[in-house]
Design a protein around this motif. Structure first.
Motif, PDB file in Angstrom:
ATOM      1  N   MET A  36       0.813  -1.205   0.000  1.00 44.51           N
ATOM      2  CA  MET A  36       0.000   0.000   0.000  1.00 44.51           C
ATOM      3  C   MET A  36       0.857   1.271   0.000  1.00 44.51           C
ATOM      4  SD  MET A  36      -2.696  -1.500  -0.366  1.00 44.51           S
ATOM      5  CE  MET A  36      -3.726  -0.077  -0.587  1.00 44.51           C
ATOM      6  N   TYR A  96      -7.357  -1.311   2.306  1.00 40.98           N
ATOM      7  CA  TYR A  96      -6.657  -2.348   1.544  1.00 40.98           C
ATOM      8  C   TYR A  96      -7.608  -3.091   0.611  1.00 40.98           C
ATOM      9  CZ  TYR A  96      -4.060  -6.383   0.163  1.00 40.98           C
ATOM     10  OH  TYR A  96      -3.448  -7.336  -0.607  1.00 40.98           O
ATOM     11  N   ARG A 145      -0.146   2.398  -4.308  1.00 42.77           N
ATOM     12  CA  ARG A 145       0.443   1.140  -3.900  1.00 42.77           C
ATOM     13  C   ARG A 145       1.646   0.815  -4.794  1.00 42.77           C
ATOM     14  NH1 ARG A 145      -3.949  -3.002  -3.729  1.00 42.77           N
ATOM     15  NH2 ARG A 145      -2.237  -4.431  -3.496  1.00 42.77           N
TER      16      ARG A 145
END
Ligand code: URA
Length: 248
Positions: free
Chosen positions: A10, A58, A93
Protein backbone atom coordinates in the motif's frame (compact mmCIF):
# COMPACT_ATOMS: atom_id res chain seq x y z
CA UNK A 1 -0.52 -12.38 2.91
CA UNK A 2 1.86 -11.19 5.64
CA UNK A 3 0.91 -7.97 7.41
CA UNK A 4 4.22 -6.22 6.57
CA UNK A 5 3.76 -7.09 2.87
CA UNK A 6 0.20 -5.74 2.83
CA UNK A 7 1.38 -2.43 4.29
CA UNK A 8 4.38 -2.25 1.94
CA UNK A 9 2.15 -2.91 -1.08
CA UNK A 10 0.00 0.00 0.00
CA UNK A 11 3.07 2.23 -0.25
CA UNK A 12 3.46 2.89 3.50
CA UNK A 13 7.19 2.12 3.66
CA UNK A 14 9.76 -0.57 3.03
CA UNK A 15 9.31 -4.04 4.49
CA UNK A 16 12.18 -3.35 6.95
CA UNK A 17 10.66 -0.05 8.12
CA UNK A 18 7.25 -1.63 8.47
CA UNK A 19 8.54 -4.65 10.42
CA UNK A 20 10.06 -2.22 12.93
CA UNK A 21 6.85 -0.15 13.11
CA UNK A 22 4.76 -3.29 13.65
CA UNK A 23 7.10 -4.46 16.42
CA UNK A 24 6.72 -1.06 18.10
CA UNK A 25 2.91 -1.43 18.14
CA UNK A 26 2.05 1.11 15.43
CA UNK A 27 -0.37 -1.24 13.67
CA UNK A 28 -3.78 -2.56 14.69
CA UNK A 29 -5.83 -5.29 13.04
CA UNK A 30 -9.52 -5.30 13.94
CA UNK A 31 -8.74 -2.86 16.79
CA UNK A 32 -6.08 -5.11 18.38
CA UNK A 33 -2.42 -4.10 18.35
CA UNK A 34 -0.46 -6.69 16.34
CA UNK A 35 3.31 -6.86 16.83
CA UNK A 36 4.02 -9.84 14.59
CA UNK A 37 4.95 -8.78 11.02
CA UNK A 38 4.12 -12.28 9.77
CA UNK A 39 0.50 -11.97 10.97
CA UNK A 40 -1.61 -13.41 8.18
CA UNK A 41 -4.15 -11.22 6.35
CA UNK A 42 -6.86 -12.93 4.34
CA UNK A 43 -7.01 -10.86 1.16
CA UNK A 44 -10.53 -11.99 0.26
CA UNK A 45 -11.87 -10.66 3.59
CA UNK A 46 -9.45 -7.85 4.52
CA UNK A 47 -9.80 -6.86 8.19
CA UNK A 48 -9.82 -3.29 9.50
CA UNK A 49 -6.15 -2.23 9.62
CA UNK A 50 -4.75 1.00 11.05
CA UNK A 51 -1.22 2.34 10.78
CA UNK A 52 -0.18 5.18 13.12
CA UNK A 53 -3.86 5.62 14.01
CA UNK A 54 -5.03 6.00 10.39
CA UNK A 55 -7.24 3.50 8.58
CA UNK A 56 -5.46 1.63 5.78
CA UNK A 57 -7.83 0.98 2.89
CA UNK A 58 -6.66 -2.35 1.54
CA UNK A 59 -7.98 -3.95 -1.61
CA UNK A 60 -6.19 -6.96 -3.05
CA UNK A 61 -6.53 -5.50 -6.52
CA UNK A 62 -6.60 -1.96 -7.85
CA UNK A 63 -7.26 -0.74 -11.37
CA UNK A 64 -6.52 2.66 -12.88
CA UNK A 65 -7.10 4.20 -16.27
CA UNK A 66 -4.41 6.64 -17.38
CA UNK A 67 -4.34 9.07 -20.27
CA UNK A 68 -0.68 8.47 -21.10
CA UNK A 69 1.05 11.54 -22.48
CA UNK A 70 3.65 11.34 -25.25
CA UNK A 71 7.26 11.40 -24.04
CA UNK A 72 6.81 9.01 -21.09
CA UNK A 73 7.94 5.36 -20.97
CA UNK A 74 5.48 2.54 -20.40
CA UNK A 75 7.51 0.90 -17.64
CA UNK A 76 7.46 0.64 -13.86
CA UNK A 77 10.86 2.27 -13.34
CA UNK A 78 13.74 3.67 -15.37
CA UNK A 79 17.01 5.21 -14.26
CA UNK A 80 16.96 8.03 -16.77
CA UNK A 81 13.50 8.58 -18.15
CA UNK A 82 10.11 9.36 -16.67
CA UNK A 83 7.76 6.38 -16.55
CA UNK A 84 3.99 6.13 -16.36
CA UNK A 85 4.28 5.09 -12.71
CA UNK A 86 6.22 8.27 -11.92
CA UNK A 87 3.06 10.12 -12.98
CA UNK A 88 0.93 8.40 -10.33
CA UNK A 89 0.45 9.89 -6.86
CA UNK A 90 3.20 9.20 -4.31
CA UNK A 91 0.67 7.43 -2.05
CA UNK A 92 -0.11 4.80 -4.64
CA UNK A 93 0.44 1.14 -3.90
CA UNK A 94 3.85 -0.22 -4.92
CA UNK A 95 2.86 -3.24 -6.96
CA UNK A 96 1.06 -1.56 -9.88
CA UNK A 97 2.23 -2.21 -13.43
CA UNK A 98 1.02 -1.17 -16.88
CA UNK A 99 -0.99 -3.71 -18.87
CA UNK A 100 0.74 -3.94 -22.23
CA UNK A 101 2.89 -1.29 -23.74
CA UNK A 102 2.41 1.98 -25.59
CA UNK A 103 5.44 3.44 -27.36
CA UNK A 104 7.09 6.45 -25.78
CA UNK A 105 5.52 8.78 -28.35
CA UNK A 106 2.06 7.14 -28.21
CA UNK A 107 -0.67 8.73 -26.09
CA UNK A 108 -3.95 7.62 -24.65
CA UNK A 109 -5.56 4.79 -22.77
CA UNK A 110 -3.34 2.73 -20.49
CA UNK A 111 -4.58 0.35 -17.82
CA UNK A 112 -2.52 0.02 -14.62
CA UNK A 113 -3.19 -2.68 -12.09
CA UNK A 114 -1.61 -5.24 -9.75
CA UNK A 115 -3.95 -7.97 -11.03
CA UNK A 116 -1.66 -10.32 -12.96
CA UNK A 117 -4.40 -12.72 -14.05
CA UNK A 118 -6.53 -10.01 -15.62
CA UNK A 119 -3.49 -8.42 -17.29
CA UNK A 120 -2.38 -11.74 -18.73
CA UNK A 121 -5.79 -12.46 -20.17
CA UNK A 122 -6.26 -9.01 -21.67
CA UNK A 123 -2.96 -9.46 -23.52
CA UNK A 124 -3.35 -13.13 -24.46
CA UNK A 125 -4.00 -13.58 -28.20
CA UNK A 126 -6.75 -16.14 -27.53
CA UNK A 127 -8.93 -13.49 -25.82
CA UNK A 128 -8.79 -11.23 -28.92
CA UNK A 129 -9.15 -7.99 -27.00
CA UNK A 130 -9.37 -5.30 -29.67
CA UNK A 131 -7.58 -2.00 -29.36
CA UNK A 132 -8.74 1.16 -31.11
CA UNK A 133 -6.24 3.87 -32.07
CA UNK A 134 -6.56 7.22 -33.74
CA UNK A 135 -3.62 8.05 -35.97
CA UNK A 136 -2.45 11.06 -37.88
CA UNK A 137 -0.72 9.70 -40.96
CA UNK A 138 1.69 11.30 -43.39
CA UNK A 139 0.24 10.84 -46.91
CA UNK A 140 -3.23 10.05 -48.20
CA UNK A 141 -5.29 6.86 -47.70
CA UNK A 142 -7.53 5.00 -50.14
CA UNK A 143 -10.13 2.26 -50.21
CA UNK A 144 -7.37 -0.08 -51.31
CA UNK A 145 -5.55 0.55 -48.03
CA UNK A 146 -8.75 -0.27 -46.14
CA UNK A 147 -8.90 -3.58 -48.04
CA UNK A 148 -5.24 -4.37 -47.29
CA UNK A 149 -5.84 -3.85 -43.57
CA UNK A 150 -8.95 -6.04 -43.72
CA UNK A 151 -7.03 -8.84 -45.41
CA UNK A 152 -4.07 -8.74 -43.00
CA UNK A 153 -0.88 -6.87 -43.85
CA UNK A 154 2.51 -8.54 -44.09
CA UNK A 155 4.71 -5.97 -42.42
CA UNK A 156 7.96 -7.76 -41.63
CA UNK A 157 9.69 -10.61 -43.36
CA UNK A 158 7.95 -13.18 -41.18
CA UNK A 159 5.11 -11.20 -39.66
CA UNK A 160 1.62 -10.83 -41.04
CA UNK A 161 -0.87 -8.85 -39.01
CA UNK A 162 -4.27 -10.38 -38.45
CA UNK A 163 -7.12 -8.66 -40.26
CA UNK A 164 -7.58 -5.16 -38.87
CA UNK A 165 -9.99 -2.29 -39.48
CA UNK A 166 -8.90 0.98 -41.04
CA UNK A 167 -11.51 3.73 -40.96
CA UNK A 168 -10.50 6.85 -42.87
CA UNK A 169 -11.70 9.99 -41.06
CA UNK A 170 -10.00 12.58 -43.28
CA UNK A 171 -7.66 12.25 -46.22
CA UNK A 172 -6.20 14.16 -49.10
CA UNK A 173 -3.00 16.06 -49.72
CA UNK A 174 -0.13 15.43 -47.39
CA UNK A 175 -1.83 13.94 -44.36
CA UNK A 176 -4.76 11.81 -43.19
CA UNK A 177 -6.57 10.92 -40.00
CA UNK A 178 -7.77 7.40 -39.40
CA UNK A 179 -9.08 5.03 -36.77
CA UNK A 180 -7.38 1.66 -36.65
CA UNK A 181 -8.58 -1.40 -34.73
CA UNK A 182 -6.17 -4.27 -34.12
CA UNK A 183 -6.60 -7.46 -32.13
CA UNK A 184 -2.94 -8.12 -31.41
CA UNK A 185 -0.28 -6.11 -29.67
CA UNK A 186 3.00 -6.73 -31.43
CA UNK A 187 5.90 -4.33 -31.15
CA UNK A 188 5.19 -1.05 -33.05
CA UNK A 189 2.37 -2.86 -34.77
CA UNK A 190 0.22 0.05 -35.97
CA UNK A 191 3.24 2.04 -37.13
CA UNK A 192 4.63 -0.93 -39.04
CA UNK A 193 1.29 -1.74 -40.66
CA UNK A 194 0.93 1.84 -41.89
CA UNK A 195 4.50 1.85 -43.20
CA UNK A 196 3.81 -1.42 -45.01
CA UNK A 197 1.17 0.42 -47.08
CA UNK A 198 4.13 1.97 -48.89
CA UNK A 199 4.43 5.33 -50.72
CA UNK A 200 6.12 6.84 -47.66
CA UNK A 201 3.02 6.57 -45.49
CA UNK A 202 3.97 6.90 -41.82
CA UNK A 203 2.27 7.39 -38.46
CA UNK A 204 2.91 10.90 -37.16
CA UNK A 205 0.84 10.73 -33.97
CA UNK A 206 -0.91 7.80 -32.33
CA UNK A 207 -3.46 7.75 -29.53
CA UNK A 208 -5.20 4.71 -28.04
CA UNK A 209 -8.90 5.34 -27.45
CA UNK A 210 -10.19 1.94 -26.39
CA UNK A 211 -9.01 -1.45 -25.16
CA UNK A 212 -11.75 -4.08 -25.25
CA UNK A 213 -14.71 -2.56 -23.40
CA UNK A 214 -12.58 0.11 -21.69
CA UNK A 215 -12.91 3.56 -23.28
CA UNK A 216 -10.54 6.45 -22.56
CA UNK A 217 -12.35 8.96 -20.33
CA UNK A 218 -12.36 12.26 -22.27
CA UNK A 219 -12.26 14.14 -18.93
CA UNK A 220 -8.77 12.75 -18.15
CA UNK A 221 -6.04 15.26 -19.01
CA UNK A 222 -2.78 13.80 -20.41
CA UNK A 223 -0.78 12.41 -17.49
CA UNK A 224 -3.83 11.97 -15.23
CA UNK A 225 -5.14 8.66 -13.95
CA UNK A 226 -8.29 7.64 -12.09
CA UNK A 227 -9.55 4.40 -10.54
CA UNK A 228 -11.83 2.35 -12.77
CA UNK A 229 -15.52 2.49 -11.93
CA UNK A 230 -17.21 -0.71 -10.72
CA UNK A 231 -18.91 -0.94 -14.10
CA UNK A 232 -15.65 -0.63 -16.06
CA UNK A 233 -14.06 -3.25 -13.87
CA UNK A 234 -16.98 -5.65 -14.30
CA UNK A 235 -16.83 -5.19 -18.10
CA UNK A 236 -13.09 -5.96 -18.16
CA UNK A 237 -13.59 -9.09 -16.05
CA UNK A 238 -16.37 -10.21 -18.35
CA UNK A 239 -14.19 -9.68 -21.42
CA UNK A 240 -11.38 -11.70 -19.78
CA UNK A 241 -13.75 -14.48 -18.68
CA UNK A 242 -13.18 -13.90 -14.93
CA UNK A 243 -16.06 -13.96 -12.47
CA UNK A 244 -16.49 -10.62 -10.78
CA UNK A 245 -16.51 -10.10 -7.01
CA UNK A 246 -17.09 -6.42 -6.14
CA UNK A 247 -15.71 -7.04 -2.60
CA UNK A 248 -12.13 -7.60 -3.77
N1 URA B 1 1.15 0.26 -32.22
C1 URA B 1 2.26 1.03 -32.30
O1 URA B 1 2.91 1.09 -33.34
N2 URA B 1 2.63 1.70 -31.21
C2 URA B 1 1.93 1.70 -30.06
O2 URA B 1 2.32 2.36 -29.10
C3 URA B 1 0.78 0.91 -29.99
C4 URA B 1 0.40 0.19 -31.08
Amino acid sequence: MRLDKVLADMGLGTRTELKKAIRKGCVTVNRQVVTDAAFSIREEEPPEITYLGKRVEYHPFEYYMMNKPAGVLTATADRHQQTVLDLMSAERRRDLFPVGRLDKDTEGLLLLTNDGVLAHRLLAPRFHVDKLYEAKICGSLTGDDVRKFREGIRYDENLTAEPAALEILETGGSSSRARITIHEGKFHQVKKMVEALGDGRKVMTLKRLRMGPLVLDPALAPGDARPLTEEERALLYQCAGISYNPKT
